[in-house]
Design an enzyme around this catalytic site. Structure first.
Site, mmCIF file in Angstrom:
data_model
loop_
_atom_site.group_PDB
_atom_site.id
_atom_site.type_symbol
_atom_site.label_atom_id
_atom_site.label_comp_id
_atom_site.label_asym_id
_atom_site.label_seq_id
_atom_site.Cartn_x
_atom_site.Cartn_y
_atom_site.Cartn_z
ATOM 1 N N ASP A 22 1.011 -1.478 0.049
ATOM 2 C CA ASP A 22 0.185 0.036 0.099
ATOM 3 C C ASP A 22 0.850 1.125 -0.019
ATOM 4 O OD1 ASP A 22 -2.839 1.244 0.802
ATOM 5 O OD2 ASP A 22 -1.306 1.998 2.192
ATOM 6 N N GLU A 45 -1.928 -1.769 -5.775
ATOM 7 C CA GLU A 45 -3.042 -1.237 -6.365
ATOM 8 C C GLU A 45 -2.756 -0.264 -7.496
ATOM 9 O OE1 GLU A 45 -5.601 0.649 -2.564
ATOM 10 O OE2 GLU A 45 -3.680 1.479 -2.987
ATOM 11 N N ASP A 90 -2.781 1.484 6.945
ATOM 12 C CA ASP A 90 -2.325 1.093 6.000
ATOM 13 C C ASP A 90 -1.782 -0.365 5.893
ATOM 14 O OD1 ASP A 90 -2.112 3.887 5.226
ATOM 15 O OD2 ASP A 90 -0.002 4.166 6.230
#
Ligand code: ZN
Length: 405
Positions: free
Chosen positions: A184, A267, A363
């Site tokens: 992340d 992502e 996170d």
């Protein structure tokens, strides 16, 4: 997998070959500088760039004129290669993914003297045939493996060298690790991994403060005066330094990550779009301009795009993989019970599931969800993970908050 490699050897030149090489390198330098000047003029006057095809046409015209007839003496392909290199240099300079590449500069006599042949050369044992020059011996220090694709002759000090670029087929590498990790990217932390590890943001504040101070001084100087130029040069050097520091750190991180994990799941954030969106558009003049532009600065600052690029090619080399998953609600979904709810995200860093009460750093939650989606994607080729999440998230807007979401 095809890899490219280069071998460099010192050439055994004599007065005659050296004279030809100097001349060919000089002509290439002349053409480079002339074409560069033309393009810089176009850039300054907001005119379109002149790319290879057109430059090649120009150079043929120049060869026919009395003034530039000396260009005819050069092997035509060396001149064409120069124009291709110039085009490449400009394209790299405009490429956002290569922040260290600068607008090409003029070449001086004796500096970076070189010319290249994409074809027409032959290599036999310890000698090489160069078009219009003939056979030249070289000091063969190691054997050449692979198929030679092109050669570049260059001068370093008083010696001439040949660099032979080869292409070869190698078997697909097998990645040393077997693990898979979710990642992340964030603002408070450069990135967080699904195993809980994280890295702090890259801090170059001391250089930035220095730049700010120098810029204030610069504003007081007479533009284009000697002192102004000196100061400007100093500021540019600091900018370069910052870019180098960032590059080094991102290389270090990406190497470690790539060596430790066979699959890295990220992502699928459109960094370009995220950094553009702050101003909004005609219909929706950006209501979050201030927060977002701050965020945008951080995103560009941190070099997420660069880190992605590094990870991608390092994984390719090692036989690993970078996987991208849908970023929707990764920071609002509980990794334990899969309940997605905006309210579970208590703050920038806190996550507490409203359904099952699971608590974790937000996170890490994000990274774990990214990993989970990666697993599902691998297991059943599930592409649209967001559909799954949306079922449980109807109660809130499906507008994704950039980066912090
Ligand atoms: Zn839960």
């Amino acid at each position: 997998m095809i890899i490219r490699k280069a071998y460099k050897y010192r050439l055994n030149t004599n007065a005659e070959t050296e004279q030809l090489m100097s001349q060919y390198a000089g002509n290439c330098r002349y053409l480079w500088n002339k074409s560069l000047a033309l393009n810089l003029y176009h850039l300054q006057n907001n005119q379109p760039m002149i790319w290879y095809q057109e430059l090649d046409w120009f150079s043929k015209l120049w060869k026919k004129s009395d003034d530039y007839a000396f260009l005819k003496l050069s092997p035509a392909q060396t001149l064409q290669q120069t124009l291709k290199q110039l085009e490449r240099a400009f394209k790299d300079a405009f490429d956002k993914k290569q922040p260290l590449k600068k607008i090409p500069t003029f070449k001086k006599r004796g500096e970076r003297d070189s010319f290249s042949f994409p074809q027409g050369f032959k290599i036999e044992g310890r000698r090489i045939f160069l078009p219009k020059i003939g056979w030249v011996n070289f000091r063969k220090s190691r054997d050449i493996e692979g198929t030679p694709k092109n050669v570049t002759v260059s001068r370093q000090g008083k010696y001439w060298f040949v660099s032979i670029q080869v292409e070869m087929e190698t078997s697909e590498p097998i990645h040393p690790a077997t693990s898979m990790i979710g990642m992340d990217m964030g603002v408070k932390r450069l990135f967080t991994l699904s195993n809980g590890d994280f890295e702090a943001p890259i801090n170059v504040d001391c250089f930035k403060n220095k730049i700010k101070r120098l810029q204030k001084r610069l504003a007081k100087k007479v533009k284009f005066s000697n002192n102004w130029r000196k100061l400007k040069e100093k500021i540019n050097r600091l900018h370069t330094k910052i870019a180098h520091i960032r590059h080094d750190i991102l290389h270090k991180f990406s190497t470690t990550l790539s060596k430790s994990h066979a699959i890295i799941v990220l992502e699928n954030l459109q960094i370009k779009n995220m950094t553009k969106s702050a101003k909004g558009d005609m219909d929706k003049p950006g209501s979050m301009v201030k927060q977002k532009s701050g965020l945008n600065r951080v995103i560009l600052d941190q070099g997420w795009g660069l880190l992605k690029t590094f990870l991608e090619y390092k994984q390719l080399w090692l036989g690993g993989q970078v996987m991208y998953v849908d970023p929707k609600y990764t920071s609002q979904t509980c990794p334990v019970c899969q309940h997605a709810n905006k309210l579970s995200r208590k703050s920038q860093s806190e996550f507490e599931c409203v359904l099952c009460g699971h608590e974790e750093h937000a996170d890490v939650v994000g990274a774990k969800n990214v990993l989970g989606r990666g697993h599902r994607l691998l297991a059943c080729g599930e592409k649209d993970v967001s559909l799954l999440c949306e079922a449980g998230t109807r109660q809130f807007s499906n507008e994704l908050e950039p980066a912090v979401a």
